[in-house]
Enzyme design. Structure first.
Site, short mmCIF file in Angstrom:
data_model
loop_
_atom_site.label_atom_id
_atom_site.label_comp_id
_atom_site.label_asym_id
_atom_site.label_seq_id
_atom_site.Cartn_x
_atom_site.Cartn_y
_atom_site.Cartn_z
N ASN A 7 0.35 -0.52 -13.23
CA ASN A 7 -1.57 0.36 -12.97
C ASN A 7 -1.37 2.27 -13.10
O ASN A 7 -1.53 2.81 -12.72
CB ASN A 7 -1.19 0.48 -11.08
N LYS A 14 1.23 3.81 -11.88
CA LYS A 14 2.18 3.61 -10.99
C LYS A 14 2.68 2.22 -11.28
O LYS A 14 2.04 1.73 -12.21
CB LYS A 14 1.49 2.99 -9.25
N HIS A 180 -9.94 -6.61 -5.24
CA HIS A 180 -8.70 -6.71 -4.25
C HIS A 180 -8.46 -8.41 -5.50
O HIS A 180 -7.88 -8.75 -3.90
CB HIS A 180 -8.89 -6.32 -3.16
N HIS A 208 -8.39 -7.14 3.29
CA HIS A 208 -7.07 -6.16 2.98
C HIS A 208 -8.53 -4.72 3.52
O HIS A 208 -9.50 -4.45 3.32
CB HIS A 208 -7.73 -6.17 0.82
N GLY A 212 -9.83 1.18 0.47
CA GLY A 212 -11.30 0.58 0.06
C GLY A 212 -10.82 -0.72 0.74
O GLY A 212 -9.74 -0.96 0.77
N ARG A 285 -5.07 6.68 11.10
CA ARG A 285 -4.11 7.16 11.60
C ARG A 285 -4.48 8.34 11.87
O ARG A 285 -4.75 8.21 13.65
CB ARG A 285 -3.31 7.54 10.77
N GLY A 331 -2.80 -0.52 4.22
CA GLY A 331 -2.74 0.09 5.11
C GLY A 331 -3.44 -0.22 6.42
O GLY A 331 -2.26 -0.30 7.34
N ILE A 332 -4.30 -0.09 6.64
CA ILE A 332 -4.82 -0.48 8.61
C ILE A 332 -4.43 -1.74 8.89
O ILE A 332 -4.12 -1.74 10.11
CB ILE A 332 -6.18 0.05 8.16
N GLU A 385 0.65 -6.73 -4.33
CA GLU A 385 -0.30 -6.68 -6.40
C GLU A 385 0.80 -7.30 -7.34
O GLU A 385 1.25 -7.85 -7.70
CB GLU A 385 -1.60 -5.92 -6.45
P1 ADP Z 1 -5.08 1.83 -1.17
O1 ADP Z 1 -6.46 1.20 -0.28
O2 ADP Z 1 -4.82 3.43 -1.62
O3 ADP Z 1 -3.79 1.16 -1.23
P2 ADP Z 1 -3.20 1.34 2.00
O4 ADP Z 1 -3.33 0.15 1.42
O5 ADP Z 1 -1.96 2.07 1.71
O6 ADP Z 1 -4.81 2.41 0.66
O7 ADP Z 1 -4.32 2.31 3.44
C1 ADP Z 1 -4.72 3.74 3.38
C2 ADP Z 1 -5.16 3.29 5.29
O8 ADP Z 1 -4.30 2.98 5.43
C3 ADP Z 1 -5.31 4.85 5.72
O9 ADP Z 1 -6.43 4.67 6.37
C4 ADP Z 1 -4.20 4.85 6.34
O10 ADP Z 1 -5.07 5.27 7.14
C5 ADP Z 1 -4.37 3.06 7.20
N1 ADP Z 1 -2.68 3.32 7.32
C6 ADP Z 1 -1.69 3.39 7.30
N2 ADP Z 1 -0.73 3.22 8.25
C7 ADP Z 1 -1.17 3.15 9.40
C8 ADP Z 1 -0.61 3.22 10.54
N3 ADP Z 1 0.83 3.47 10.73
N4 ADP Z 1 -1.73 3.30 11.64
C9 ADP Z 1 -3.03 2.95 11.13
N5 ADP Z 1 -3.73 3.50 9.94
C10 ADP Z 1 -2.92 3.23 8.83
#
Ligand code: ADP
Length: 401
Positions: A7, A14, A180, A208, A212, A285, A331-332, A385
């Protein structure tokens, strides 16, 4: 068969190196700050341990060379030489209307990817550099392109066409493409397995939510509508992107505030969303922590984020005439239980009821968070992915003569 998944971003590469017999990730990592003399390689082993090194990496070709040299390194490599790399799978952001599936990269495909550069000027050029670098570093090794947009090519015209003059679509390719796609595809296919239902019979809403954020309505196993549009700026509230706004706001910013097009672009893409509303951070977070500590603007950012998400969930539920399940990922989606709870609050009208205890305990793992009797299931599914890229690459390479 061992496959290298790449990627290539603007300043990073990555990678994951996957053995397809068992789908084991033998090694993974990233090279960050590509284009500088202090680029950082972080290489992670199967057992979770990692090594870091800093070096002069002027471009993507050197970054990929470093990745390959690390994979075959005498001390910490995972293969004896590069002949064990059977194929390379690339994430390519934009395939326009030219690609509805993953493809073997040929000269003709490269020309078409080049033609899509206008649609993703910040992404496709780097993906392209990665493809060219691999052709030189791994001559004769098949390469496959897996597009973020491909999954959404099944959207009907009522979903993808904007209410602009039709000529904007015909002459300038202006339409909804969606992004995505690989993630929405992975979690929806996984949901079918968990629910023990045929994929083609399912209506799903996949959320997702990372930096983003996008949401997709999947009708009978095909993308039917999605919130990101011509670019990844449309739709949900994101870390720093505004998502949906009235386009006339842009005219006001230009005419009344005297902002230039690039300043407005910067404001909507980099200083809006959670960051813009809260004035605290783009990181969920941090926002949740501040909200718990009583910060009003953090609470407002969370409330707007969840309200927008809820509106989209209901819109897609209605548009498809119902949904079997809602899936949270990235992540969220995978980690933020309070966000899932808020977004699903008062949605009994569409058969959604969260089991609060299950929801709280479902952090970064796969499982059901709806109550037993809820008609619409709610699932948390960590996205992957890379495995989709590796599987598509394997599928294509195995069929080569
Ligand atoms: P990317 O789009 O860069 O791949 P990610 O899928 O890693 O991003 O998601 C990043 C988001 O997920 C950030 O807003 C981060 O704060 C949130 N996040 C990660 N772990 C937690 C958690 N334990 N609680 C709340 N939000 C989280």
């Amino acid at each position: 068969m061992k496959i290298l998944v790449l990627n290539c971003g603007s300043s990073s590469v990555k990678y994951q190196f996957i053995s397809m017999t068992t789908e084991r990730v033998l090694a993974k990592g990233q090279v960050e700050r590509v284009g500088t003399d202090h680029a950082v390689l972080t290489h992670c082993f199967e057992d979770g341990k990692n090594i870091k090194s800093v070096s002069d990496i002027p471009d993507h070709a050197k970054a990929i060379e470093l990745v390959i040299n690390t994979l075959i390194h005498a001390d910490y490599g995972v293969i004896p030489d590069k002949s064990e790399i059977r194929a390379v799978g690339h994430r390519v952001v934009h395939g326009g209307e030219k690609f509805a599936t993953s493809v073997l990269i040929t000269e003709e495909v490269k020309d078409k990817i080049r033609e899509c550069i206008d649609l993703a000027p910040l992404h496709n050029p780097h993906n392209f550099r990665g493809i060219n670098a691999c052709a030189e570093l791994l001559p004769g090794i098949p390469q496959v392109a897996v597009f973020d947009t491909a999954f959404h090519q099944s959207m009907p015209m009522i979903s993808f066409l904007y209410a602009l003059p039709y000529s904007e679509y015909q002459l300038n390719n202006i339409r909804r493409y969606g992004f995505h796609g690989t993630s929405h595809r992975y979690v929806s296919e996984r949901a079918a397995k968990i629910l023990k239902k045929k994929y083609e019979t399912l209506n799903l809403i996949t959320c997702h939510m990372g930096n983003g954020c996008s949401i997709t309505a999947i009708k009978n196993g095909k993308s039917f509508d999605t919130s990101m549009g011509y670019t990844p700026l449309e739709g949900l509230v994101m870390g720093t992107r505004c998502g949906d706004i009235d386009p006339a706001i842009i005219f006001t910013m230009a005419s009344k505030q005297g902002l230039s097009i690039s300043e407005i672009d910067n404001l909507l893409n980099k200083h809006s969303g959670l960051d813009g509303i809260s004035g605290i951070s783009n990181d969920m977070r941090e926002i949740l922590k501040q909200m718990e500590a009583g910060n009003e603007r953090a609470k407002l950012a969370v409330d707007i984020f969840c309200y927008r998400l809820k509106k989209y969930i209901c819109a897609y539920y209605g548009a498809m005439g119902g949904a079997d399940a809602i899936i949270f990922t990235a992540g969220i989606g995978e980690n933020a239980a309070p966000i899932r709870e808020l977004a699903c609050e008062n949605l009994e009208c569409i058969g959604v009821k969260i089991d609060k205890t299950k929801n709280k305990s479902m952090i970064g793992q796969e499982g059901l968070i709806s109550t037993k009797s809820a008609k619409t299931k709610v699932l948390v599914i960590p996205t992957n992915e890379e495995i989709i890229i590796a599987r598509d690459t394997r599928y294509i390479v195995e069929r080569l003569k």
